[in-house]
Design a protein around this motif. Sequence first.
Motif, short mmCIF file in Angstrom:
data_model
loop_
_atom_site.label_atom_id
_atom_site.label_comp_id
_atom_site.label_asym_id
_atom_site.label_seq_id
_atom_site.Cartn_x
_atom_site.Cartn_y
_atom_site.Cartn_z
N GLY A 55 -7.28 1.40 12.96
CA GLY A 55 -5.90 1.83 12.84
C GLY A 55 -5.11 0.95 11.90
O GLY A 55 -4.28 1.44 11.11
N LEU A 56 -5.35 -0.36 11.95
CA LEU A 56 -4.65 -1.27 11.04
C LEU A 56 -5.09 -1.03 9.60
O LEU A 56 -4.26 -1.02 8.69
N ALA A 57 -6.38 -0.80 9.38
CA ALA A 57 -6.86 -0.51 8.03
C ALA A 57 -6.21 0.76 7.48
O ALA A 57 -5.80 0.81 6.31
N ALA A 58 -6.08 1.77 8.33
CA ALA A 58 -5.44 3.01 7.91
C ALA A 58 -3.97 2.76 7.55
O ALA A 58 -3.45 3.32 6.58
N TRP A 59 -3.30 1.91 8.33
CA TRP A 59 -1.89 1.60 8.07
C TRP A 59 -1.76 0.85 6.75
O TRP A 59 -0.83 1.12 5.96
N LEU A 60 -2.66 -0.08 6.47
CA LEU A 60 -2.62 -0.82 5.22
C LEU A 60 -2.77 0.12 4.01
O LEU A 60 -2.07 -0.02 3.00
N ARG A 61 -3.67 1.09 4.15
CA ARG A 61 -3.87 2.04 3.05
C ARG A 61 -2.65 2.96 2.90
O ARG A 61 -2.17 3.18 1.77
N GLU A 62 -2.18 3.49 4.02
CA GLU A 62 -1.08 4.46 3.98
C GLU A 62 0.19 3.84 3.40
O GLU A 62 0.93 4.50 2.67
N HIS A 63 0.42 2.57 3.71
CA HIS A 63 1.66 1.91 3.26
C HIS A 63 1.45 1.00 2.06
O HIS A 63 2.35 0.24 1.70
N THR A 64 0.30 1.12 1.42
CA THR A 64 -0.02 0.39 0.18
C THR A 64 0.32 -1.09 0.32
O THR A 64 1.11 -1.65 -0.44
N VAL A 65 -0.29 -1.72 1.29
CA VAL A 65 -0.07 -3.15 1.53
C VAL A 65 -0.94 -3.97 0.59
O VAL A 65 -2.13 -3.69 0.43
N ASP A 66 -0.33 -4.97 -0.03
CA ASP A 66 -1.04 -5.80 -1.00
C ASP A 66 -1.51 -7.13 -0.43
O ASP A 66 -2.40 -7.77 -1.00
#
Length: 254
Positions: A55-66
Amino acid sequence: MHVLILGGTTEARRLAELLHGTPGLKLTSSLAGRVASPRLPPGETRVGGFGGAEGLAAWLREHTVDAVVDATHPFAETISFNAAQAAADTHVPLLALRRPGWVPVEGDRWHEAGSLEEAARSLPALGRRVFLTTGRMGLAAFAHLDDLWFLVRSVDAPEPPHPARMEVLLDRGPFTLDGERELLRRHRIDIVVTKDSGGAATAPKLTAAREAGVLVVVVRRPPVPEGVPVVPDPEHAVRWVGERLEQRPFRAID
């Protein structure tokens, strides 16, 4: 550049304060939601879990976290390992911000334990009146100790299971040395149980225990996930973020 701070600690709030308003930087702080009225940092915030590493990985992708800074409590083992897995899966740089642990000094009487359960097993042979400062989430480990009396300090009221003979003190640090001395004296404490959280906010209890000759059971902190770089304070974390900001090509941010 979008930076996610996994927070809930004094260091996480300080890091958000230092980074807030930096040109070219979007900042989101994530809180676990375990405290009813948390102190919110500046910038955007989100509250609640991510649903594990996936779920955290999906959130990082969805919100374009750098970049991610794990500034959670030193004992927030699950989210730290989820963050390490999610960062590896998404190839997002991850930094762990961990305040240094406490170090015993002359006069301290410390008994180390590897877990809350190990600490609980040791208590009957060590004393009878326990000042339990490990937070409300781990009280189940001590619930079976009916022969001991506990003073439990937490920010929010604990829920069962918890010790039967228990007085609850709702309070939030930082705590004063005079206040800790008075607690030990008034409640006739002969054991203090604490996690090795480090930092100055809750350290006065160690000084008060040393002065009174009270035994302290110290629960060792879990290790940081292998391969994750660690810094001891928000200022070092700011430099780490700044280095990555300088390396990023310009792009529009929300």
